[in-house]
Design a protein around this motif. Structure first.
Motif, PDB file in Angstrom:
ATOM      1  N   ALA A   1     -13.157  23.372  83.543  1.00  0.00           N
ATOM      2  CA  ALA A   1     -12.095  22.434  83.924  1.00  0.00           C
ATOM      3  C   ALA A   1     -12.518  21.610  85.132  1.00  0.00           C
ATOM      4  N   ARG A   2     -13.124  22.254  86.107  1.00  0.00           N
ATOM      5  CA  ARG A   2     -13.593  21.511  87.281  1.00  0.00           C
ATOM      6  C   ARG A   2     -14.668  20.492  86.893  1.00  0.00           C
ATOM      7  N   ASN A   3     -15.564  20.888  85.982  1.00  0.00           N
ATOM      8  CA  ASN A   3     -16.586  19.958  85.516  1.00  0.00           C
ATOM      9  C   ASN A   3     -15.954  18.767  84.794  1.00  0.00           C
ATOM     10  N   ALA A   4     -14.920  19.046  84.003  1.00  0.00           N
ATOM     11  CA  ALA A   4     -14.242  17.977  83.274  1.00  0.00           C
ATOM     12  C   ALA A   4     -13.552  17.010  84.225  1.00  0.00           C
ATOM     13  N   VAL A   5     -12.923  17.544  85.264  1.00  0.00           N
ATOM     14  CA  VAL A   5     -12.271  16.689  86.268  1.00  0.00           C
ATOM     15  C   VAL A   5     -13.308  15.817  86.962  1.00  0.00           C
TER      16      VAL A   5
ATOM     17  N   LEU B   1      -7.978  22.892  93.719  1.00  0.00           N
ATOM     18  CA  LEU B   1      -7.049  23.929  94.151  1.00  0.00           C
ATOM     19  C   LEU B   1      -6.067  24.292  93.045  1.00  0.00           C
ATOM     20  N   TRP B   2      -5.627  23.294  92.291  1.00  0.00           N
ATOM     21  CA  TRP B   2      -4.687  23.534  91.186  1.00  0.00           C
ATOM     22  C   TRP B   2      -5.351  24.406  90.125  1.00  0.00           C
ATOM     23  N   ILE B   3      -6.607  24.123  89.823  1.00  0.00           N
ATOM     24  CA  ILE B   3      -7.327  24.948  88.850  1.00  0.00           C
ATOM     25  C   ILE B   3      -7.491  26.363  89.392  1.00  0.00           C
ATOM     26  N   GLY B   4      -7.802  26.488  90.677  1.00  0.00           N
ATOM     27  CA  GLY B   4      -7.926  27.812  91.282  1.00  0.00           C
ATOM     28  C   GLY B   4      -6.623  28.595  91.266  1.00  0.00           C
ATOM     29  N   TYR B   5      -5.518  27.872  91.342  1.00  0.00           N
ATOM     30  CA  TYR B   5      -4.182  28.484  91.324  1.00  0.00           C
ATOM     31  C   TYR B   5      -3.940  29.271  90.034  1.00  0.00           C
ATOM     32  N   LEU B   6      -4.658  28.933  88.975  1.00  0.00           N
ATOM     33  CA  LEU B   6      -4.474  29.625  87.698  1.00  0.00           C
ATOM     34  C   LEU B   6      -4.822  31.108  87.792  1.00  0.00           C
ATOM     35  N   GLU B   7      -5.532  31.495  88.845  1.00  0.00           N
ATOM     36  CA  GLU B   7      -5.895  32.903  89.035  1.00  0.00           C
ATOM     37  C   GLU B   7      -4.914  33.643  89.944  1.00  0.00           C
ATOM     38  N   THR B   8      -3.907  32.940  90.442  1.00  0.00           N
ATOM     39  CA  THR B   8      -3.017  33.536  91.436  1.00  0.00           C
ATOM     40  C   THR B   8      -2.173  34.662  90.866  1.00  0.00           C
ATOM     41  N   PHE B   9      -1.588  34.425  89.692  1.00  0.00           N
ATOM     42  CA  PHE B   9      -0.695  35.412  89.084  1.00  0.00           C
ATOM     43  C   PHE B   9      -1.395  36.146  87.950  1.00  0.00           C
ATOM     44  N   GLU B  10      -0.918  37.345  87.681  1.00  0.00           N
ATOM     45  CA  GLU B  10      -1.573  38.198  86.692  1.00  0.00           C
ATOM     46  C   GLU B  10      -1.617  37.553  85.315  1.00  0.00           C
ATOM     47  N   GLY B  11      -0.597  36.777  84.982  1.00  0.00           N
ATOM     48  CA  GLY B  11      -0.530  36.152  83.668  1.00  0.00           C
ATOM     49  C   GLY B  11      -0.962  34.704  83.663  1.00  0.00           C
TER      50      GLY B  11
ATOM     51  N   VAL C   1      -5.881  21.116  83.339  1.00  0.00           N
ATOM     52  CA  VAL C   1      -5.331  22.342  83.924  1.00  0.00           C
ATOM     53  C   VAL C   1      -4.726  23.220  82.833  1.00  0.00           C
ATOM     54  N   LEU C   2      -3.954  22.602  81.956  1.00  0.00           N
ATOM     55  CA  LEU C   2      -3.307  23.356  80.879  1.00  0.00           C
ATOM     56  C   LEU C   2      -4.345  23.986  79.953  1.00  0.00           C
ATOM     57  N   GLN C   3      -5.392  23.238  79.619  1.00  0.00           N
ATOM     58  CA  GLN C   3      -6.435  23.770  78.736  1.00  0.00           C
ATOM     59  C   GLN C   3      -7.171  24.924  79.400  1.00  0.00           C
ATOM     60  N   ALA C   4      -7.424  24.801  80.698  1.00  0.00           N
ATOM     61  CA  ALA C   4      -8.103  25.882  81.414  1.00  0.00           C
ATOM     62  C   ALA C   4      -7.270  27.159  81.382  1.00  0.00           C
ATOM     63  N   ASN C   5      -5.966  27.014  81.598  1.00  0.00           N
ATOM     64  CA  ASN C   5      -5.090  28.186  81.570  1.00  0.00           C
ATOM     65  C   ASN C   5      -5.071  28.809  80.176  1.00  0.00           C
ATOM     66  N   HIS C   6      -4.983  27.964  79.153  1.00  0.00           N
ATOM     67  CA  HIS C   6      -4.984  28.424  77.759  1.00  0.00           C
ATOM     68  C   HIS C   6      -6.265  29.199  77.445  1.00  0.00           C
ATOM     69  N   ASP C   7      -7.417  28.603  77.791  1.00  0.00           N
ATOM     70  CA  ASP C   7      -8.688  29.243  77.468  1.00  0.00           C
ATOM     71  C   ASP C   7      -8.876  30.544  78.235  1.00  0.00           C
ATOM     72  N   ARG C   8      -8.437  30.556  79.485  1.00  0.00           N
ATOM     73  CA  ARG C   8      -8.608  31.759  80.305  1.00  0.00           C
ATOM     74  C   ARG C   8      -7.686  32.880  79.849  1.00  0.00           C
ATOM     75  N   GLN C   9      -6.424  32.551  79.609  1.00  0.00           N
ATOM     76  CA  GLN C   9      -5.441  33.593  79.296  1.00  0.00           C
ATOM     77  C   GLN C   9      -5.470  34.012  77.832  1.00  0.00           C
ATOM     78  N   LEU C  10      -5.452  33.048  76.943  1.00  0.00           N
ATOM     79  CA  LEU C  10      -5.343  33.383  75.518  1.00  0.00           C
ATOM     80  C   LEU C  10      -6.683  33.754  74.908  1.00  0.00           C
ATOM     81  N   LEU C  11      -7.720  33.037  75.276  1.00  0.00           N
ATOM     82  CA  LEU C  11      -9.023  33.229  74.644  1.00  0.00           C
ATOM     83  C   LEU C  11      -9.984  34.059  75.482  1.00  0.00           C
ATOM     84  N   GLY C  12      -9.595  34.357  76.724  1.00  0.00           N
ATOM     85  CA  GLY C  12     -10.430  35.193  77.566  1.00  0.00           C
ATOM     86  C   GLY C  12     -11.749  34.577  77.971  1.00  0.00           C
ATOM     87  N   ARG C  13     -11.785  33.258  78.040  1.00  0.00           N
ATOM     88  CA  ARG C  13     -13.027  32.575  78.402  1.00  0.00           C
ATOM     89  C   ARG C  13     -13.197  32.571  79.918  1.00  0.00           C
TER      90      ARG C  13
END
Length: 202
Positions: free
Chosen positions: A182-186, A90-100, A163-175
């Motif tokens: 991230a879920r696989n890593a957990v 759920l925490w990883i999914g939360y990364l999609e909640t806000f536009e940024g 969680v932090l790495q997932a947010n970084h990769d999604r937002q900054l690198l567009g992955r």
């Protein structure tokens, strides 16, 4: 404040969190928010008073969203690894909640070298989330679903780092696969831990 005023304030804050996640909480002035909402600056100021009050309201709103979307659903799961896994997913999914992306990751990066009430509010929210994660790991240890000699703080550090790495990769690198990775890593980390728990040497 009247119910109408409370409703207007809530609607404004909901939008403000999204803007702050993209543009930064420091850059979100009363004037910038008024422009985004097509309201007068005086109208915003009547509801919030100062920029700092607006910022603190934004932090509180983001915390409520985290509680609603992550903490409460996770608590419905059985105590132990099931709840810990749910919390992380759920925490990883939360990364999609806000536009940024994650509001708290953005705000922490922006404010970590500063001082003041807003920085303290962000730090407190992050610390509470870490404490919750630690509580769930400790509970899984007590239930013998994780090894008795688990380094709880290290495991919490690694889980939060994912969680932090997932947010970084999604937002900054567009992955686009960042959250899935991230879920696989957990899963891999917790499977390693539970494998250790099942080892005869334990």
């Amino acid at each position: 404040m009247t119910r109408t005023g409370d409703a207007r304030r809530g609607a404004i804050v909901d939008r403000a969190v999204h803007i702050a996640s993209v543009e930064g909480i420091e850059g979100l002035t009363l004037g910038r928010l008024a422009d985004a909402l097509r309201m007068s600056k005086s109208g915003i100021q009547t509801l919030f008073g100062t920029k700092q009050e607006l910022q603190l309201s934004i932090v509180s709103a983001a915390s409520r969203v985290f509680e609603r979307d992550v903490l409460l659903p996770a608590e419905r799961q059985p105590a132990g690894l099931a709840r810990l896994r749910a919390l992380m997913s759920l925490w990883i999914g939360y990364l999609e909640t806000f536009e940024g992306g994650c509001f708290f990751v953005a705000a922490a990066s922006e404010l970590d070298g500063r001082s003041g009430p807003v920085r303290d509010a962000v730090a407190d929210a992050v610390a509470r989330a870490d404490a919750l994660l630690q509580r769930e790991v400790e509970l899984a240890v007590r239930l013998r679903e994780l090894p008795s000699d688990t380094d709880v703080e290290q495991l919490v550090f690694e889980l939060h780092a994912m969680v932090l790495q997932a947010n970084h990769d999604r937002q900054l690198l567009g992955r686009k696969d960042a959250l899935a990775r991230a879920r696989n890593a957990v899963d891999r980390l917790l499977e390693q831990q539970t494998g250790d728990a099942a080892s005869p040497s334990r």
